[in-house]
Enzyme design. Structure first.
Site, PDB file in Angstrom:
ATOM      1  N   ARG A  33       0.815  -1.211   0.000  1.00 22.49           N
ATOM      2  CA  ARG A  33       0.000   0.000   0.000  1.00 22.49           C
ATOM      3  C   ARG A  33       0.852   1.266   0.000  1.00 22.49           C
ATOM      4  O   ARG A  33       0.569   2.203  -0.743  1.00 22.49           O
ATOM      5  CB  ARG A  33      -0.949  -0.016   1.205  1.00 22.49           C
ATOM      6  CG  ARG A  33      -1.807   1.231   1.405  1.00 22.49           C
ATOM      7  CD  ARG A  33      -2.376   1.820   0.126  1.00 22.49           C
ATOM      8  NE  ARG A  33      -3.038   0.848  -0.734  1.00 22.49           N
ATOM      9  CZ  ARG A  33      -3.247   1.011  -2.021  1.00 22.49           C
ATOM     10  NH1 ARG A  33      -2.806   2.108  -2.642  1.00 22.49           N
ATOM     11  NH2 ARG A  33      -3.863   0.098  -2.729  1.00 22.49           N
ATOM     12  N   ASP A  80      -0.324  38.180 -11.429  1.00 24.04           N
ATOM     13  CA  ASP A  80      -1.206  37.229 -10.752  1.00 24.04           C
ATOM     14  C   ASP A  80      -2.669  37.606 -10.950  1.00 24.04           C
ATOM     15  O   ASP A  80      -3.080  38.752 -10.734  1.00 24.04           O
ATOM     16  CB  ASP A  80      -0.872  37.193  -9.259  1.00 24.04           C
ATOM     17  CG  ASP A  80      -1.534  36.026  -8.551  1.00 24.04           C
ATOM     18  OD1 ASP A  80      -1.658  34.953  -9.164  1.00 24.04           O
ATOM     19  OD2 ASP A  80      -1.937  36.192  -7.378  1.00 24.04           O
TER      20      ASP A  80
END
Length: 296
Positions: free
Chosen positions: A103, A221
Protein backbone atom coordinates in the site's frame (compact mmCIF):
# COMPACT_ATOMS: atom_id res chain seq x y z
CA UNK A 1 13.98 16.60 -20.46
CA UNK A 2 16.65 17.52 -17.92
CA UNK A 3 18.44 14.58 -16.32
CA UNK A 4 16.52 13.67 -13.18
CA UNK A 5 18.32 13.51 -9.86
CA UNK A 6 16.24 11.95 -7.12
CA UNK A 7 16.02 13.97 -3.87
CA UNK A 8 18.55 13.12 -1.17
CA UNK A 9 17.73 10.52 1.46
CA UNK A 10 17.26 13.22 4.08
CA UNK A 11 14.22 14.44 2.11
CA UNK A 12 12.31 11.17 2.26
CA UNK A 13 13.74 8.76 4.85
CA UNK A 14 11.87 10.28 7.84
CA UNK A 15 8.63 10.27 5.82
CA UNK A 16 9.13 6.67 4.78
CA UNK A 17 9.73 5.54 8.35
CA UNK A 18 6.68 7.39 9.66
CA UNK A 19 4.51 6.01 6.88
CA UNK A 20 5.62 2.41 7.45
CA UNK A 21 5.02 2.72 11.18
CA UNK A 22 1.58 4.18 10.50
CA UNK A 23 0.55 1.41 8.12
CA UNK A 24 2.21 -1.72 9.48
CA UNK A 25 2.36 -0.89 13.18
CA UNK A 26 3.16 -4.05 15.17
CA UNK A 27 2.61 -6.25 12.11
CA UNK A 28 0.37 -7.26 9.20
CA UNK A 29 -2.20 -9.35 11.02
CA UNK A 30 -4.01 -10.54 7.89
CA UNK A 31 -0.91 -12.00 6.25
CA UNK A 32 0.26 -13.43 9.56
CA UNK A 33 -2.86 -15.55 10.01
CA UNK A 34 -3.29 -16.79 6.42
CA UNK A 35 0.24 -17.05 4.98
CA UNK A 36 3.33 -19.03 5.77
CA UNK A 37 6.41 -17.00 6.61
CA UNK A 38 8.26 -19.22 4.14
CA UNK A 39 5.95 -18.43 1.21
CA UNK A 40 7.85 -17.06 -1.76
CA UNK A 41 6.45 -15.59 -4.93
CA UNK A 42 6.68 -12.98 -7.63
CA UNK A 43 4.68 -9.82 -8.25
CA UNK A 44 4.62 -6.88 -10.60
CA UNK A 45 3.59 -3.28 -10.25
CA UNK A 46 1.79 -2.08 -13.36
CA UNK A 47 0.13 1.01 -14.74
CA UNK A 48 -3.64 1.01 -15.15
CA UNK A 49 -3.66 4.17 -17.30
CA UNK A 50 -1.41 6.18 -19.56
CA UNK A 51 0.94 7.97 -17.17
CA UNK A 52 4.34 9.55 -16.68
CA UNK A 53 6.36 7.25 -14.43
CA UNK A 54 7.66 8.87 -11.26
CA UNK A 55 8.77 7.62 -7.87
CA UNK A 56 10.37 4.27 -8.69
CA UNK A 57 13.51 4.99 -6.60
CA UNK A 58 11.31 5.64 -3.56
CA UNK A 59 9.18 2.57 -4.28
CA UNK A 60 12.37 0.49 -4.18
CA UNK A 61 13.25 1.97 -0.81
CA UNK A 62 9.80 1.14 0.56
CA UNK A 63 10.23 -2.53 -0.28
CA UNK A 64 13.85 -2.65 0.90
CA UNK A 65 12.89 -1.04 4.21
CA UNK A 66 10.40 -3.84 4.81
CA UNK A 67 12.66 -6.65 3.58
CA UNK A 68 16.18 -6.13 2.27
CA UNK A 69 16.17 -9.64 0.77
CA UNK A 70 13.48 -8.85 -1.81
CA UNK A 71 14.63 -8.83 -5.43
CA UNK A 72 13.54 -5.64 -7.19
CA UNK A 73 13.76 -5.07 -10.94
CA UNK A 74 12.50 -1.73 -12.33
CA UNK A 75 11.06 -2.21 -15.81
CA UNK A 76 11.21 1.45 -16.84
CA UNK A 77 12.44 4.76 -15.40
CA UNK A 78 11.10 8.01 -14.06
CA UNK A 79 10.04 10.51 -16.71
CA UNK A 80 8.92 7.90 -19.24
CA UNK A 81 5.36 7.87 -20.56
CA UNK A 82 3.81 4.39 -20.49
CA UNK A 83 0.56 2.81 -21.65
CA UNK A 84 -2.02 1.00 -19.50
CA UNK A 85 -0.83 -2.46 -18.48
CA UNK A 86 2.87 -1.62 -18.64
CA UNK A 87 4.96 -3.38 -15.96
CA UNK A 88 6.80 -0.76 -13.90
CA UNK A 89 8.64 -3.04 -11.45
CA UNK A 90 8.97 -6.75 -10.76
CA UNK A 91 9.44 -8.04 -7.23
CA UNK A 92 10.41 -11.49 -5.97
CA UNK A 93 10.80 -12.94 -2.50
CA UNK A 94 8.71 -13.15 0.65
CA UNK A 95 5.00 -12.83 -0.11
CA UNK A 96 4.35 -11.44 3.37
CA UNK A 97 6.96 -8.73 2.86
CA UNK A 98 5.54 -7.73 -0.52
CA UNK A 99 2.04 -7.41 0.88
CA UNK A 100 3.26 -5.44 3.90
CA UNK A 101 4.92 -2.89 1.62
CA UNK A 102 2.25 -2.86 -1.11
CA UNK A 103 0.00 0.00 0.00
CA UNK A 104 2.75 2.49 0.83
CA UNK A 105 4.58 1.67 -2.41
CA UNK A 106 1.44 2.27 -4.45
CA UNK A 107 0.55 5.43 -2.53
CA UNK A 108 4.00 6.86 -3.25
CA UNK A 109 3.96 5.85 -6.90
CA UNK A 110 0.40 6.98 -7.50
CA UNK A 111 0.99 10.39 -5.96
CA UNK A 112 4.26 11.12 -7.72
CA UNK A 113 3.17 9.74 -11.10
CA UNK A 114 -0.05 11.72 -10.78
CA UNK A 115 1.85 14.99 -10.35
CA UNK A 116 4.22 14.12 -13.21
CA UNK A 117 1.37 13.15 -15.51
CA UNK A 118 -0.62 16.32 -14.77
CA UNK A 119 2.47 18.45 -15.29
CA UNK A 120 3.13 16.77 -18.65
CA UNK A 121 -0.38 17.70 -19.78
CA UNK A 122 0.38 21.39 -19.16
CA UNK A 123 3.79 21.15 -20.80
CA UNK A 124 2.25 19.55 -23.88
CA UNK A 125 -0.46 22.21 -23.97
CA UNK A 126 2.12 25.02 -24.39
CA UNK A 127 4.48 23.11 -26.68
CA UNK A 128 6.16 25.35 -29.23
CA UNK A 129 5.75 28.58 -27.25
CA UNK A 130 9.02 28.30 -25.26
CA UNK A 131 7.04 29.13 -22.10
CA UNK A 132 8.06 27.20 -18.98
CA UNK A 133 5.49 25.52 -16.75
CA UNK A 134 6.62 25.90 -13.15
CA UNK A 135 5.38 24.79 -9.75
CA UNK A 136 4.66 26.68 -6.53
CA UNK A 137 4.98 26.09 -2.78
CA UNK A 138 1.46 24.59 -2.71
CA UNK A 139 2.77 21.12 -1.92
CA UNK A 140 1.96 18.46 0.67
CA UNK A 141 3.75 19.54 3.86
CA UNK A 142 7.13 17.78 4.19
CA UNK A 143 6.75 16.31 0.66
CA UNK A 144 8.02 19.39 -1.14
CA UNK A 145 11.19 17.97 -2.69
CA UNK A 146 9.31 14.86 -3.81
CA UNK A 147 6.50 16.93 -5.31
CA UNK A 148 8.96 19.21 -7.08
CA UNK A 149 10.92 16.21 -8.37
CA UNK A 150 7.66 14.90 -9.84
CA UNK A 151 7.12 18.22 -11.62
CA UNK A 152 10.58 17.86 -13.17
CA UNK A 153 9.75 14.30 -14.23
CA UNK A 154 6.71 15.69 -16.03
CA UNK A 155 8.82 18.18 -17.96
CA UNK A 156 8.07 21.23 -15.80
CA UNK A 157 10.46 23.46 -13.89
CA UNK A 158 10.82 24.36 -10.23
CA UNK A 159 10.13 27.74 -8.68
CA UNK A 160 11.84 28.46 -5.36
CA UNK A 161 12.01 25.57 -2.91
CA UNK A 162 11.03 27.64 0.13
CA UNK A 163 11.13 31.08 1.64
CA UNK A 164 14.92 30.88 1.93
CA UNK A 165 16.06 30.58 -1.69
CA UNK A 166 14.04 33.17 -3.57
CA UNK A 167 12.69 36.69 -3.11
CA UNK A 168 9.05 37.11 -4.06
CA UNK A 169 7.29 40.31 -3.01
CA UNK A 170 3.61 39.44 -2.89
CA UNK A 171 0.60 41.63 -2.19
CA UNK A 172 0.93 41.40 1.60
CA UNK A 173 4.63 42.30 1.53
CA UNK A 174 3.80 45.26 -0.69
CA UNK A 175 1.00 46.46 1.56
CA UNK A 176 3.16 46.14 4.69
CA UNK A 177 6.15 47.87 3.06
CA UNK A 178 4.14 50.83 1.81
CA UNK A 179 3.77 50.12 -1.90
CA UNK A 180 5.41 48.45 -4.87
CA UNK A 181 8.27 50.91 -5.32
CA UNK A 182 9.16 50.94 -1.65
CA UNK A 183 9.05 47.15 -1.35
CA UNK A 184 11.31 46.67 -4.39
CA UNK A 185 13.77 49.34 -3.23
CA UNK A 186 14.08 47.76 0.21
CA UNK A 187 14.58 44.35 -1.34
CA UNK A 188 17.20 45.74 -3.73
CA UNK A 189 19.09 47.36 -0.84
CA UNK A 190 19.10 44.26 1.34
CA UNK A 191 18.97 41.25 -0.98
CA UNK A 192 21.85 38.78 -1.12
CA UNK A 193 23.80 39.21 -4.35
CA UNK A 194 22.84 35.78 -5.73
CA UNK A 195 19.06 36.19 -5.46
CA UNK A 196 16.87 37.87 -8.04
CA UNK A 197 13.93 40.02 -6.94
CA UNK A 198 10.46 39.14 -8.14
CA UNK A 199 7.42 41.31 -7.46
CA UNK A 200 3.70 40.68 -7.87
CA UNK A 201 1.88 43.46 -9.71
CA UNK A 202 -1.76 44.03 -10.54
CA UNK A 203 -1.61 46.75 -13.19
CA UNK A 204 0.57 48.38 -15.81
CA UNK A 205 1.26 51.28 -13.45
CA UNK A 206 2.49 48.92 -10.74
CA UNK A 207 4.62 47.06 -13.29
CA UNK A 208 6.30 50.31 -14.31
CA UNK A 209 6.87 51.21 -10.64
CA UNK A 210 8.55 47.87 -10.02
CA UNK A 211 10.76 48.18 -13.09
CA UNK A 212 11.84 51.71 -12.18
CA UNK A 213 12.74 50.48 -8.68
CA UNK A 214 14.99 47.71 -10.07
CA UNK A 215 12.93 44.51 -10.11
CA UNK A 216 14.25 41.44 -11.96
CA UNK A 217 11.01 39.51 -12.52
CA UNK A 218 7.32 40.38 -12.51
CA UNK A 219 4.55 38.09 -11.28
CA UNK A 220 1.29 38.89 -13.07
CA UNK A 221 -1.21 37.23 -10.75
CA UNK A 222 -4.90 36.78 -11.54
CA UNK A 223 -4.71 39.04 -14.61
CA UNK A 224 -6.65 38.35 -17.79
CA UNK A 225 -4.78 37.47 -20.99
CA UNK A 226 -5.56 40.92 -22.38
CA UNK A 227 -4.17 42.64 -19.26
CA UNK A 228 -1.03 40.53 -19.40
CA UNK A 229 -0.56 41.20 -23.08
CA UNK A 230 -0.77 44.95 -22.45
CA UNK A 231 1.77 44.81 -19.61
CA UNK A 232 4.12 42.53 -21.54
CA UNK A 233 4.11 44.88 -24.51
CA UNK A 234 5.19 47.82 -22.34
CA UNK A 235 8.03 46.10 -20.48
CA UNK A 236 11.74 46.40 -21.36
CA UNK A 237 13.28 43.57 -23.31
CA UNK A 238 14.91 40.96 -21.10
CA UNK A 239 12.59 41.42 -18.11
CA UNK A 240 11.18 38.04 -17.10
CA UNK A 241 7.39 37.80 -16.83
CA UNK A 242 5.43 35.11 -15.00
CA UNK A 243 1.68 34.57 -15.14
CA UNK A 244 -0.32 32.79 -12.46
CA UNK A 245 -3.83 32.47 -11.08
CA UNK A 246 -6.96 31.26 -12.82
CA UNK A 247 -4.98 29.23 -15.36
CA UNK A 248 -6.18 25.79 -16.40
CA UNK A 249 -5.54 23.28 -19.16
CA UNK A 250 -8.37 24.93 -21.09
CA UNK A 251 -6.74 28.37 -21.22
CA UNK A 252 -3.03 27.83 -20.55
CA UNK A 253 -2.19 28.08 -24.26
CA UNK A 254 -3.88 31.48 -24.44
CA UNK A 255 -1.80 32.70 -21.50
CA UNK A 256 1.36 31.26 -23.03
CA UNK A 257 0.80 33.41 -26.12
CA UNK A 258 0.59 36.73 -24.21
CA UNK A 259 4.33 37.37 -24.04
CA UNK A 260 5.12 35.81 -20.65
CA UNK A 261 8.14 33.59 -20.16
CA UNK A 262 6.76 31.21 -17.58
CA UNK A 263 3.46 30.17 -16.04
CA UNK A 264 3.21 29.00 -12.44
CA UNK A 265 0.42 26.58 -11.58
CA UNK A 266 -0.32 25.55 -8.00
CA UNK A 267 -2.67 22.83 -9.23
CA UNK A 268 0.30 20.75 -10.43
CA UNK A 269 0.88 19.71 -6.83
CA UNK A 270 -2.31 20.57 -4.96
CA UNK A 271 -4.86 19.14 -7.39
CA UNK A 272 -3.17 16.38 -9.37
CA UNK A 273 -5.20 13.18 -9.52
CA UNK A 274 -3.44 10.11 -8.13
CA UNK A 275 -2.32 7.86 -10.96
CA UNK A 276 -3.90 4.41 -11.18
CA UNK A 277 -1.26 1.78 -10.43
CA UNK A 278 -1.55 -1.69 -8.96
CA UNK A 279 0.47 -4.60 -7.60
CA UNK A 280 -0.46 -8.01 -8.99
CA UNK A 281 0.79 -11.30 -7.58
CA UNK A 282 2.04 -13.73 -10.19
CA UNK A 283 1.14 -17.19 -8.90
CA UNK A 284 4.00 -19.53 -8.16
CA UNK A 285 4.32 -22.97 -6.57
CA UNK A 286 5.99 -21.51 -3.50
CA UNK A 287 3.10 -19.14 -2.68
CA UNK A 288 1.23 -21.51 -0.40
CA UNK A 289 -1.50 -20.79 2.15
CA UNK A 290 -0.56 -21.14 5.79
CA UNK A 291 -2.85 -24.16 6.30
CA UNK A 292 -0.82 -26.08 3.72
CA UNK A 293 2.60 -24.94 4.85
CA UNK A 294 4.97 -27.42 6.50
CA UNK A 295 4.73 -27.34 10.27
CA UNK A 296 7.94 -26.98 12.19
Amino acid sequence: MTHLQFPPESAWRPLLELALAEDIGPGDITSRIVLSREARGQARIESRQTLVVCGLPLVEQVFRSVDSDLTLEPQTEDGKTVAPGTPLMRIAGSVMSMLAAERLALNVLGRMAGVATYTRAYVDAVAGTEVEIIDTRKTIPAWRLLDKYAVLAGGGSNHRIGLFDGILLKDNHIAAAGGVAQAVRLARQNAPANLRIQCEVESLDQAREAVDAGVDLLLLDNRSPDEIREIAGAMPEGLLLEASGGISLDNVRTYAETGVHRISIGALTHSAKVADVALEMESGPDSVPRDHAPRG
